[in-house]
Design an enzyme around this catalytic site. Structure first.
Site, PDB file in Angstrom:
ATOM      1  CG  ASP A   1      -1.864  -1.132   1.279  1.00 23.12           C
ATOM      2  OD1 ASP A   1      -2.198  -1.655   0.203  1.00 23.12           O
ATOM      3  OD2 ASP A   1      -2.269  -1.512   2.396  1.00 23.12           O
TER       4      ASP A   1
HETATM    5  N1  URA Z   1      -1.133  -6.039   3.614  1.00 25.10           N
HETATM    6  C1  URA Z   1      -1.643  -4.804   3.681  1.00 25.10           C
HETATM    7  O1  URA Z   1      -2.689  -4.589   4.271  1.00 25.10           O
HETATM    8  N2  URA Z   1      -0.974  -3.807   3.096  1.00 25.10           N
HETATM    9  C2  URA Z   1       0.200  -3.973   2.472  1.00 25.10           C
HETATM   10  O2  URA Z   1       0.771  -3.002   1.967  1.00 25.10           O
HETATM   11  C3  URA Z   1       0.724  -5.267   2.406  1.00 25.10           C
HETATM   12  C4  URA Z   1       0.053  -6.285   2.992  1.00 25.10           C
END
Ligand code: URA
Length: 237
Positions: free
Chosen positions: A103
């Site tokens: 993310d």
């Molecule tokens: N899980 C998440 O919620 N976000 C990420 O960036 C990676 C794994």
């Protein structure tokens, strides 16, 4: 021009110190002549051999990056900076793609590769390449959190996750370490949400055998020969 030791380690022959030894032992030739100087500057299109094997240079490149917050796990975007913007010119031409997504606000280890089969192997849940995350939470986890994660928590949309391991948890620090084997959208955040805690900061520490280590945010490095071999093995290749 590029240093010979760097050329060899980038070609996946071994770590910088491993290839320095190969060079010192006289096992490397450049354009037909043995070269024992690891710092020799050679042309990118030189003919390099190790132990007489011609043209060891590979088209494939795989790097480990410490993705900073604020960057998209993508190669381009009209409005926002992407992880490709962090690559130096030398690497920009290799067409490296992120193996899976972190993310925008997640930091930590992102593997980027131009080997499509490796990319697929890393992200495919069927291959089960492990990913370890450290999550800071806004609420305590229930006492049975580890068991629930181990048997596969069900997310708000009804999806039941593959078994995951709660590797460590400190209620005092609101800090949990979790190992998962898949990478659905917001996977880790949604897994903790299913246990009643929101993730307020998330960092990926490892992907298969590759560890983030002390790589600074925004920096990247080539994988060592050993890491690459381990990653290909973990990805079932
Ligand atoms: N899980 C998440 O919620 N976000 C990420 O960036 C990676 C794994």
């Amino acid at each position: 021009m590029i240093r010979l030791d760097r050329y060899l380690s980038e070609a996946g022959v071994g770590s910088r110190s491993e290839v320095k030894k190969l060079i010192a032992w006289g096992r490397v030739t450049v354009d037909g002549k043995v070269c024992r100087d690891p710092s020799a500057k050679i042309a990118e299109n030189s003919a390099v051999t190790v132990d007489g094997k011609p043209e060891i240079r590979t088209e494939f490149r795989t790097i480990a990056m410490n993705k900073p917050a604020g960057y998209l796990s993508a190669t381009e975007d009209k409005n926002l900076p992407t992880v490709s913007d962090l690559l130096t010119d030398r690497y920009a031409r290799f067409d490296l793609k992120p193996a899976g997504r972190l993310d925008r606000d997640t930091v930590g280890l992102l593997i980027m590769t131009n080997d499509g089969a490796l990319n697929h192997g890393i992200i495919s849940p069927g291959r089960g390449v492990s990913k370890v995350y450290e999550a800071r939470l806004d609420a305590p986890l229930p006492p049975d959190a580890a068991e629930r994660l181990a048997s596969g928590v069900t997310l708000e949309d009804g999806y039941t996750c593959l078994p995951a391991e709660l590797m460590s948890y400190s209620a005092e620090e609101d800090l949990a370490r979790i190992k998962v084997h898949e990478g659905k959208y917001h996977q880790v955040k949604r897994m903790f949400a299913s246990l009643g805690a929101n993730v307020v900061a998330l960092k990926r520490l490892s992907v298969g055998p590759v560890e983030l280590g002390d790589l600074a945010e925004g920096e990247f490095r080539e994988l060592s020969g050993e890491e690459l071999a381990g990653l290909y093995r973990a990805a079932g290749l």
